[in-house]
Motif scaffolding. Structure first.
Motif, short mmCIF file in Angstrom:
data_model
loop_
_atom_site.label_atom_id
_atom_site.label_comp_id
_atom_site.label_asym_id
_atom_site.label_seq_id
_atom_site.Cartn_x
_atom_site.Cartn_y
_atom_site.Cartn_z
N THR A 147 45.36 -8.23 74.96
CA THR A 147 45.27 -7.01 74.14
C THR A 147 44.10 -6.15 74.56
O THR A 147 44.21 -4.92 74.69
N GLN A 148 42.95 -6.77 74.80
CA GLN A 148 41.76 -6.02 75.20
C GLN A 148 41.95 -5.36 76.57
O GLN A 148 41.54 -4.22 76.78
N GLU A 151 44.25 -2.39 76.11
CA GLU A 151 43.52 -1.28 75.46
C GLU A 151 42.62 -0.57 76.47
O GLU A 151 42.54 0.66 76.48
N LYS A 152 41.95 -1.33 77.33
CA LYS A 152 41.08 -0.72 78.34
C LYS A 152 41.92 0.10 79.32
O LYS A 152 41.54 1.22 79.68
N SER A 187 44.67 1.59 78.73
CA SER A 187 45.20 2.79 78.07
C SER A 187 44.15 3.89 77.92
O SER A 187 44.50 5.05 77.72
N THR A 188 42.86 3.52 78.04
CA THR A 188 41.80 4.53 77.89
C THR A 188 41.06 4.83 79.18
O THR A 188 40.26 5.76 79.23
N PRO A 197 39.98 -7.07 68.42
CA PRO A 197 40.53 -6.23 69.49
C PRO A 197 39.98 -4.81 69.57
O PRO A 197 39.86 -4.27 70.64
N ASN A 198 39.61 -4.20 68.47
CA ASN A 198 39.16 -2.81 68.50
C ASN A 198 37.65 -2.67 68.56
O ASN A 198 37.12 -1.60 68.31
#
Length: 110
Positions: free
Chosen positions: A12-13, A16-17, A19-20, A99-100
């Protein structure tokens, strides 16, 4: 601690990385192992493989988990039977942040 939860948190991490951070995303797609090794600051075991694909609006990828009754390869059996630990992931992973939180932690590092 459950290894599956840790793996899911790490996955998940990384997603997320990606995606940004467009540069990280491209590196992850082209060279997943070296990109994740660089991110974690450690080498992954030689027998470990990572495949990264990007979904599109008209394609869905389903990942079927490995069988819980999967057999070890001959080389993996030799490592276990001979007491070798070189190249294996150690089981004492560090807990990961939520995760966030924006912080990546290497679960392979003591």
């Amino acid at each position: 601690m459950n290894d599956q939860i840790d793996r899911q948190s790490l996955q998940t991490q990384i997603i997320e990385k990606a995606s940004t951070d467009p540069a990280f995303k491209q590196a992850l797609i082209k060279h997943p192992i070296s990109t994740i090794e660089q991110l974690l600051g450690t080498k992954l075991p030689k027998f470990f493989d990572i495949k990264v694909v990007e979904e599109s609006a008209d394609t869905l990828y389903l990942v079927i988990p490995a069988s819980q009754n999967a057999e070890l390869s001959d080389s993996e059996l030799d490592m276990v039977a001979g007491g070798k630990t070189e190249g294996l992931i150690e089981p004492d992973w560090k807990p990961l942040p939520p995760p966030n939180s924006g912080k990546l932690i290497n679960p392979f590092q003591k």
